[in-house]
Each structure stands twice: as C-alpha cells, then as structure tokens.
Design an enzyme around this catalytic site. Structure first.
Site, PDB file in Angstrom:
ATOM      1  N   GLU A 158       0.841  -1.301  -0.124  1.00  0.00           N
ATOM      2  CA  GLU A 158      -0.041  -0.440   0.496  1.00  0.00           C
ATOM      3  C   GLU A 158       0.502   1.157  -0.119  1.00  0.00           C
ATOM      4  O   GLU A 158       0.873   2.092   0.729  1.00  0.00           O
ATOM      5  CB  GLU A 158      -1.065   0.185   1.108  1.00  0.00           C
ATOM      6  CG  GLU A 158      -2.337  -1.375   0.717  1.00  0.00           C
ATOM      7  CD  GLU A 158      -3.276  -0.638   2.296  1.00  0.00           C
ATOM      8  OE1 GLU A 158      -3.068  -0.415   3.522  1.00  0.00           O
ATOM      9  OE2 GLU A 158      -4.326  -1.651   1.908  1.00  0.00           O
ATOM     10  N   GLU A 311      -6.047  -7.792  -0.392  1.00  0.00           N
ATOM     11  CA  GLU A 311      -6.504  -8.332   0.552  1.00  0.00           C
ATOM     12  C   GLU A 311      -7.905  -7.675   1.170  1.00  0.00           C
ATOM     13  O   GLU A 311      -8.439  -6.727  -0.184  1.00  0.00           O
ATOM     14  CB  GLU A 311      -6.080  -6.660   1.454  1.00  0.00           C
ATOM     15  CG  GLU A 311      -4.673  -7.082   1.612  1.00  0.00           C
ATOM     16  CD  GLU A 311      -4.088  -6.119   2.820  1.00  0.00           C
ATOM     17  OE1 GLU A 311      -4.581  -5.332   3.055  1.00  0.00           O
ATOM     18  OE2 GLU A 311      -2.603  -5.767   2.109  1.00  0.00           O
TER      19      GLU A 311
HETATM   20  C1  GLA Z   1      -3.865  -2.761   5.002  1.00  0.00           C
HETATM   21  C2  GLA Z   1      -3.498  -3.299   4.805  1.00  0.00           C
HETATM   22  C3  GLA Z   1      -2.505  -4.700   5.418  1.00  0.00           C
HETATM   23  C4  GLA Z   1      -3.433  -5.067   7.256  1.00  0.00           C
HETATM   24  C5  GLA Z   1      -4.599  -4.324   6.362  1.00  0.00           C
HETATM   25  C6  GLA Z   1      -6.035  -4.071   7.828  1.00  0.00           C
HETATM   26  O1  GLA Z   1      -4.482  -2.679   3.678  1.00  0.00           O
HETATM   27  O2  GLA Z   1      -2.298  -3.432   4.241  1.00  0.00           O
HETATM   28  O3  GLA Z   1      -1.519  -5.124   6.033  1.00  0.00           O
HETATM   29  O4  GLA Z   1      -2.738  -3.544   8.260  1.00  0.00           O
HETATM   30  O5  GLA Z   1      -5.372  -2.931   5.989  1.00  0.00           O
HETATM   31  O6  GLA Z   1      -7.277  -4.206   7.269  1.00  0.00           O
END
Ligand code: GLA
Ligand code: ZN
Length: 688
Positions: A158, A311
C-alpha cells in the site's frame, strides 16, 4: 474474445488465500506451519503473500542477514503446493534503521519529522532508504529467484506515504526543472504574478505554497511520480538479483493521494485491497455499486485483464467503526462480487490473527481459538469450494460498451481549486460521488462499464460518460471530439472543462478547449445553492415520457446558453428559471448530452436508461433487473459466466434470456425466472 494468461502463470486456477505472517508464531508454536497447512487445505486456500513486514527479521542488525527461517517457510509451502507471493519488505523498516537514519522517516507538512515507530512511513526520496531497499531486494531475489514456491513478487505494501523533507523538496524542484525547462515557463504555467509569487530561482520553490493552484497540483503529481519511481527501483533491484517472476503491488481503492492509474504500466498484475463497510447487513445496493465501480476501474487499468483482490476481510477489520461482524452470506457476496468484476482470486487480510499488536482483533480466516470450527472458517471454506469450480473463468474478461472517465487529475484539480466545489470536494470527495451517481444506473441495469483515465483510448466504446470533467489534460478535448464525430455518444455534466493541465481557467467560455463547440452550449456562470434553496429541472419534452416532470436540482447549477444544442430540460426556479438545464447536441455522427446541474438520482436513472435503450446496450440478463440486484458477466468468447447478486431487501425474480443457463455450483439447469433471496449470489454459465 481474448483470454488472458492466468495471474500466476503456472497455476490456471482461482487464487485463494491471503497475507500470511507465520514469523509471528515460529518460536512460540513450533509446529505452526503444519497447523496452517492443514487448515489451508481444509479451506481450499492455495496462495499466500509472505514476508510483507519481515525486514527486521531478515536483517536484525545492519548488514547481518538471516534468511534460513524464510527458507524453511518457503520449502514447507512449496512441498504443500502453496503459491507464494513473496513481498519486498520496504513497508516496515527495522528499528535500527529508523534510529540510525532519521532521514528515512517522513516529514509532515509542518516540517516535523515523524519519528514514532510504525510502518509505511518512509520517505520515497531518501537516498539511504533507496540504497537499503535495493540491497535487501537484490538479496531476496538472489536467494529466491528459482524457489519453486515463489510465483510472484508482492512489492512493498500500500504505497502511500507523503513527505515534505528537504530531499523531497529538492526532488520536486528537479522534477519541475524537467517538466518546465525554464523558470519563465513555470512562472507562466503557475500564474505566479498572483499575490506576487513569481520565482527567480528554483530554490525559492516551496511545495507548501498555499497561493498557487498549479503548484499544489504539480506537488500531488510529483508525489505519485516518486512512488512510481520507487516501485521501478524496487523491481529493478529484483531483476538485478536475477528474479524473473512477475511483480505486483497492492493498491488501495480510491485513496486520495496516489494516482494509481499511473502505477498500472509498471506492474504485471493489478492488485487491490477492499474493505467495504456494509450497511443494513449487506442489503445495501449503494455500497455494492460503489465497490463495483472500483473493481471495474481495476479491471480497466490493463485494458480488461483480470486483476486480483489482494486483501479483503473474511470477518471484520478492527478499524471499522463500529467493527460490526459480517452477517451470514456477506463474505461470499463480497468476494464473489470481486470475481464477477474481473478478479482472478480472493485473498484475505489475514490468514491467522496474531496475539498482539494493533491488528490482534483484525478479522482473519483462523481465529485465536486456533481450529476450523468457526463460522468465519466455514464461510471461507465455502468460498474455496465455489472458487474451485471456476477454473474456466481464469483469464476471462467483461466486454464493455460503456466507458466512464474517472481521473485523479480531475479530482486533484478540484481539491486544489477554491471554487464552488472545494469545501465538499475535500471533505466528501464530491467528484467521486458525482461519478458514482452516474455509474449507479449502469450497475442497476446490469450494463458492464469500464472505468478509464481521461487520457485513454475511447474508440472501442459506444457510450462515454465523463461526469464533472473539471480539468482537461492536453489532447482530451480533441479525443472527445473524435469520439463523438465517429458516432459515439458522450455525456458530460456540470463543472466541465473549467481548467487546463496547470489548473488555469480556460478563457473564451466554458466548457473550454473546444468543448463549447462540441456541446453547442456556453456556460456563463455556476451557482452553488444552500440547502434551503429550491431549484428543479423541468422536463417537458414528450419524446421522453419517462423523464417528464420536475426533478429536484442542485446544489451545483450552471447557467448556460444553448448555442446550437437542443434544450431538453430547463430550470424551474430562481432568476434563471426557463434557461437550459439539459442539452443535446448532434456532432459528426454522434451526440453530446450536457447536464448542467446535480439532479435527483431517479432522474439520472431515467436518463441513463434512455441512453441504454437508444443505443441498445447489452444488459446481463437482456432486460432490466429488480432493484438491489447486481448482475454482470465474464466471457472467453465461447461461454459466458453470469453473476447475479441480491443486495436488496426483498427476494426477487429475475427473468433470464432464452439461452439455457446452468448453475456452475450445482451443475443443474436453471429455468427462468430465477428466484434470488437477499444476500444470495448465483453463478450461471451459458453460451456466448
Ligand atoms: C491494509 C494493510 C494490511 C492491514 C490491513 C488491515 O490493507 O495493507 O497490512 O493492515 O490494512 O485492514
Ligand atoms: Zn522526503
């Protein structure tokens, strides 16, 4: 119809799995890998992202490396036929690095260096950080380039951080030099005579400048370019280390500060993270449509190539406010929605809940209880069963006749311009809301849509919807003209074509850059109403019976003159009553519809239904759908896989077209009408 290669080249199946961090358990539960592999098999999971936050373990002290622990993990996963997306660990720097090299930690807008330990808080310009990341990535590549488990590189996590440190400011000045060549050009582009801001020396440029809209916009572009540059640097280091596996990075929905469309060319596969907040226990068509919009954007980023949901949460993220559990059936709805809109897999954050840290209550496949007898684990296993029946879908896509324009450039120009939209743009992101308001009708009619940036190729589409296209990058107006000239239908809406790429207003009448001629109108003024103000759009043209009537309009209302365009609706109140509110202009072989105001969603639905009917756009089931139902399809040219999902509050009947439809999960032939309960998904196969 082209079928794309699988997202993991040697694995022609749907990916199912998630983020896996066994290093949190290796010491306290020595058989954790055995336990997890057993559970992975049970739940039909086959693909995991590993090592995302592992730098401190790879390099516990500067220059001292330890990889054996990861060797063991990867060997075990390979033996179990689990695919690994091995991460580069740049998202979290080790504690020694934070302490020894404070310059890596980012500096906020007020000039304060943020030294509190966390993650994703590094500066993308820091020379020492680049060096360190290059080094660790090369080592990982050298070690794992031929490892049988490692199928792809998961670059960082991210990307997002914003920094105002001296190295960033210097890099910004260098970026501006490349872009503008001379200070004279820059002074002109930024209109620096305003408030006496002109520059005589590059060193005088400060990205915190509050006076110049052009500077603010360029600073945002620069930050995305720094991220792209860093992404390239990370991948180059892997290649130097001999790694040939493809690379991806996980994006974050419509995150405001990163123009993800600019990252698309650098990665091999588009990946996204998605954590919707469902209202009414999932009977929530607005959220559903809004999520579909983002999925469609992801699918469009590489011209229709499937992306991957990197995710998602099988239960509830601890940061939702409140963290209300997903109701039965919702995880399946959410995950199948991603697949319906082009994802070739479903991956969760996270596989197993850790015992400590900020995310110890973040939903996971395996809960603290440690076994499989939980509701969430059963949900995930069911999703695994469904995915296992979708092998044929891998690489298929959705042919869209409609394209939407959604562009961070436009969003940023609105955010950085003090005008009728600025306040709401910053707080509620009015640009995105407006685009989604026009998207909703297509979602609810089951008409597939691609979502493109403004400088895209439009020629393959029949209908182009570009709401609130406030900023026109060079060439965009011409591309729109060509599109319409050649027979396309274009929909534009209020606050269109106001500024050029430098955030400077067009002169000579709005919409600028030649769109005035294309639309056959001149926008003279823009009104922003207060909540207590009344305005309406009055539609009286008998040719469009469904649109007849008075529809509430505002808060944004443009006052315009028809200059050749046909007036389809007028304003009903205030001093501009009777003036045009909706126009249509024939141009070349096509036409342009211009909607001068925000308007009642039911009117938008009627308007877009009218366009759908006129153009005979393909709908998933051939007809309109009951309210709340999402419907789309994917195809390989021979078969079509139809996804029907009920996000509404009532059970509904859906009439299918005359082709035979087979339920992919049960194998049974389905007759029309099909009954669909709330929070139910059906996947049907039919001939293309
Ligand atoms: C983000 C991060 C993950 C985790 C999620 C939790 O997407 O990439 O590492 O922290 O949030 O929702
Ligand atoms: Zn910096």
């Amino acid at each position: 119809m082209q079928k794309y290669p699988p997202f993991l080249s040697s694995f022609p199946k749907m990916a199912h799995g998630g983020d896996y961090n066994p290093e949190q358990w290796l010491e306290s539960v020595p058989d954790i890998l055995d336990q997890d592999i057993r559970l992975m098999r049970l739940s039909g999971c086959n693909t995991f992202s590993v090592g995302i936050f592992s730098w401190a373990r790879y390099e516990p002290r500067e220059g001292e490396f330890s990889f054996e622990w990861m060797d063991r993990i990867l060997d075990r996963l390979a033996a179990a036929d689990v695919n690994v997306l091995l991460a580069t660990p740049s998202a979290a720097m080790p504690a020694w690095m934070r302490q020894k090299y404070p310059e890596i930690s980012r500096v906020n807008r007020d000039g304060v260096r943020e030294l509190q330990p966390g993650r994703m808080d590094h500066c993308f310009s820091s020379r020492v950080f680049r060096e360190k990341v290059g080094d660790i990535n090369r080592r990982l590549a050298e070690r794992y380039r031929t490892h049988p488990a490692v199928k792809m590189w998961h670059i960082s996590n991210e990307y997002q951080s914003l920094c105002h440190c001296e190295q960033c400011v210097e890099a910004f000045r260098a970026w501006l030099r490349t872009k503008y060549g001379t200070l004279e050009n820059l002074n002109r582009a930024w209109w620096t005579s305003f408030w006496g801001q002109s520059f005589q020396d590059w060193g005088e440029i400060n990205p915190r400048n509050r006076a110049l809209d052009g500077s603010k916009l360029d600073w945002k572009r620069f930050q995305t370019d720094q991220i792209v540059d860093f992404l390239k640097h990370e991948i180059a280091a892997l290649r130097e280390g001999g790694a040939t596996q493809p690379a991806t990075t996980n994006m974050m929905s419509l995150w405001p500060t990163v123009n993800f469309q600019r990252l698309a060319d650098t990665v091999d596969v588009i990946a996204d993270d998605c954590y919707p907040v469902w209202k009414q226990n999932g009977r929530d068509e607005q959220t559903a449509a809004s999520i579909s919009f983002v999925h469609d954007l992801r699918r469009s980023m590489k011209g229709g190539r499937p992306w991957v949901l990197m995710e998602s949460c099988p239960s509830v993220p601890q940061w939702h406010n409140p963290p209300k559990l997903k109701r039965p059936g919702m995880a399946r709805m959410e995950m199948m929605q991603a697949v319906a809109h082009g994802s070739d897999g479903v991956l969760y954050f996270q596989w197993r809940k850790g015992r400590g840290g900020h995310e110890k209550y973040h939903g996971a496949v395996v809960d603290h209880v440690g076994h499989e007898h939980t509701r969430v684990f059963r949900d995930v296993s069911e999703i695994g069963n469904t995915l296992a029946k979708l092998d044929d879908l891998v690489g298929t896509t959705t042919p869209a006749e409609v394209a939407f324009v959604y562009d961070w450039e436009v969003r940023w120009a609105l955010e950085t311009s003090a005008g009728v939209l600025k306040d709401s743009a910053v707080e509620d992101d009015a640009y995105t809301e407006t685009v989604k308001a026009h998207y909703f009708p297509y979602w609810s009619m089951g008409v597939p849509v691609d979502v493109l940036e403004s400088r895209a190729e439009f020629s393959g589409y029949r209908l182009l919807v570009a709401p609130r296209l406030y900023l026109l990058l060079p060439g965009v107006a011409d591309a729109l003209k060509t599109f319409v000239e050649n027979g396309g239908t274009l929909v534009l809406s209020a606050y269109c074509g106001q500024v050029n790429e430098s955030n400077l207003c067009f002169t000579g009448g709005w919409p600028g850059d030649g769109l005035r001629e294309l639309c056959g109108i001149w926008v003279e003024e823009t009104d922003r109403l207060l909540p207590e103000d009344q305005q309406n759009l009055t539609f009286a043209d008998p040719r469009f019976p469904a649109l007849q009537g008075e529809w509430s309009a505002g808060p944004l209302c443009e006052i315009l003159h028809a200059e050749g365009a046909e007036v389809l609706a007028t304003y009903g109140a205030q001093f501009y009553a009777g003036t045009p509110a909706l126009t249509r202009n024939a141009f070349g072989k096509g036409e342009v519809w211009y909607l001068a105001t925000d308007v009642d969603p039911d009117f938008l639905l009627g308007l877009h239904r009218e366009l759908k009917n006129r153009l005979k756009l393909r709908q998933t089931t051939g007809t309109d759908l009951p309210p709340g139902v999402g419907a789309t399809w994917r195809t390989d040219g021979e078969s079509e896989w139809v996804f029907l999902q009920n996000f509404g509050t009532d059970s509904v009947e859906i009439s299918l077209d005359s082709r035979p439809h087979r339920d992919v999960e049960s194998g049974e032939t389905v007759s029309s009408p099909l009954h669909l309960k709330p929070v139910e998904t059906r996947i049907l196969q039919r001939k293309a």
